[in-house]
Scaffold this motif. Structure first.
Motif, short mmCIF file in Angstrom:
data_model
loop_
_atom_site.label_atom_id
_atom_site.label_comp_id
_atom_site.label_asym_id
_atom_site.label_seq_id
_atom_site.Cartn_x
_atom_site.Cartn_y
_atom_site.Cartn_z
N MET A 1 0.82 -1.21 0.00
CA MET A 1 0.00 0.00 0.00
C MET A 1 0.86 1.27 0.00
N THR A 2 2.09 1.18 0.48
CA THR A 2 2.91 2.38 0.55
C THR A 2 3.28 2.91 -0.83
N HIS A 3 3.24 2.04 -1.84
CA HIS A 3 3.60 2.48 -3.19
C HIS A 3 2.38 2.84 -4.04
N LEU A 4 1.20 2.72 -3.47
CA LEU A 4 -0.02 3.03 -4.22
C LEU A 4 -0.05 4.48 -4.72
N PRO A 5 0.37 5.47 -3.92
CA PRO A 5 0.39 6.84 -4.47
C PRO A 5 1.28 6.99 -5.70
N ALA A 6 2.37 6.22 -5.77
CA ALA A 6 3.23 6.28 -6.96
C ALA A 6 2.50 5.72 -8.17
N LEU A 7 1.78 4.60 -7.98
CA LEU A 7 0.99 4.04 -9.08
C LEU A 7 -0.09 5.03 -9.52
N VAL A 8 -0.75 5.66 -8.56
CA VAL A 8 -1.79 6.65 -8.88
C VAL A 8 -1.19 7.81 -9.67
N THR A 9 0.03 8.22 -9.31
CA THR A 9 0.69 9.30 -10.03
C THR A 9 0.95 8.89 -11.48
N LEU A 10 1.46 7.68 -11.68
CA LEU A 10 1.68 7.21 -13.05
C LEU A 10 0.38 7.14 -13.85
N LEU A 11 -0.67 6.65 -13.23
CA LEU A 11 -1.96 6.58 -13.91
C LEU A 11 -2.50 7.98 -14.22
N THR A 12 -2.24 8.92 -13.34
CA THR A 12 -2.66 10.31 -13.59
C THR A 12 -1.92 10.89 -14.79
N VAL A 13 -0.63 10.60 -14.88
CA VAL A 13 0.15 11.05 -16.04
C VAL A 13 -0.42 10.43 -17.32
N LEU A 14 -0.77 9.15 -17.27
CA LEU A 14 -1.38 8.51 -18.44
C LEU A 14 -2.73 9.13 -18.79
N LEU A 15 -3.51 9.47 -17.77
CA LEU A 15 -4.79 10.14 -18.01
C LEU A 15 -4.57 11.48 -18.71
N MET A 16 -3.59 12.25 -18.24
CA MET A 16 -3.31 13.54 -18.87
C MET A 16 -2.82 13.35 -20.30
N PHE A 17 -1.99 12.35 -20.53
CA PHE A 17 -1.54 12.05 -21.89
C PHE A 17 -2.73 11.68 -22.76
N GLY A 18 -3.61 10.84 -22.23
CA GLY A 18 -4.78 10.41 -22.99
C GLY A 18 -5.69 11.56 -23.37
N THR A 19 -5.91 12.50 -22.45
CA THR A 19 -6.77 13.64 -22.79
C THR A 19 -6.09 14.53 -23.83
N GLY A 20 -4.78 14.64 -23.75
CA GLY A 20 -4.05 15.39 -24.77
C GLY A 20 -4.14 14.71 -26.13
N TRP A 21 -4.05 13.40 -26.12
CA TRP A 21 -4.18 12.62 -27.37
C TRP A 21 -5.56 12.84 -27.99
N LEU A 22 -6.60 12.85 -27.14
CA LEU A 22 -7.96 13.08 -27.65
C LEU A 22 -8.08 14.44 -28.32
N VAL A 23 -7.45 15.45 -27.73
CA VAL A 23 -7.50 16.79 -28.32
C VAL A 23 -6.78 16.80 -29.66
N GLY A 24 -5.61 16.19 -29.71
CA GLY A 24 -4.88 16.13 -30.97
C GLY A 24 -5.65 15.40 -32.05
N SER A 25 -6.29 14.30 -31.67
CA SER A 25 -7.10 13.54 -32.63
C SER A 25 -8.29 14.36 -33.11
N ALA A 26 -8.92 15.06 -32.18
CA ALA A 26 -10.08 15.89 -32.55
C ALA A 26 -9.65 17.05 -33.45
N ARG A 27 -8.45 17.60 -33.22
CA ARG A 27 -7.94 18.67 -34.10
C ARG A 27 -7.88 18.16 -35.54
N GLY A 28 -7.31 16.98 -35.69
CA GLY A 28 -7.20 16.41 -37.04
C GLY A 28 -8.55 16.06 -37.63
N LYS A 29 -9.39 15.42 -36.86
CA LYS A 29 -10.69 14.97 -37.36
C LYS A 29 -11.57 16.14 -37.78
#
Length: 130
Positions: free
Chosen positions: A1-29
């Motif tokens: 459990m002590t490393h769970l915040p680190a996993l959450v941080t990585l998942l948050t970074v992936l979420l931010m990347f994913g939302t950026g990817w959606l914007v880039g895709s929508a720009r093109g579309k």
């Protein structure tokens, strides 16, 4: 459990990347040329999801780590996972129908408030001791 915040941080970074990817895709579309941030409603929804996620992450990440480092690592990690669920729920709902974004936003906000309370208690305890 002590490393769970680190996993959450990585998942948050992936979420931010994913939302950026959606914007880039929508720009093109929808052929929205940079630096424009308006145009097709679907692009504007994707853009708002990205911006709101970034805005919330600025509050969330330091609060997560304060709570984790000052005595609430496991609980902070669990609250962080709930925050992520809320943010994904918010994003999916907002992209479909902005009027339905409230429950996901509310869940994420409640988990952030829990983290804020944990961080406040932890920091206050640390200041009293040392």
């Amino acid at each position: 459990m002590t490393h769970l915040p680190a996993l959450v941080t990585l998942l948050t970074v992936l979420l931010m990347f994913g939302t950026g990817w959606l914007v880039g895709s929508a720009r093109g579309k929808y052929q929205i040329k940079a630096p424009a941030v308006t145009g097709h409603p679907a692009f504007e929804r994707a853009y708002r999801v990205q911006m709101n996620t970034l805005e919330q992450a600025v509050l969330f990440l330091p609060t997560l780590w304060l709570a984790a480092n000052f005595g609430f690592s496991g609980w902070a990690g669990i609250a962080g996972l709930v925050w992520l669920v809320g943010r994904v729920w918010y994003a999916v709902a907002y992209l479909k129908d902005p009027a339905k974004r409230g429950p996901g936003f509310g869940l994420a906000m409640l988990s952030w408030v829990a983290l804020l309370i944990m961080a406040g208690i932890g920091v206050a305890r640390a200041m009293m001791v040392g």
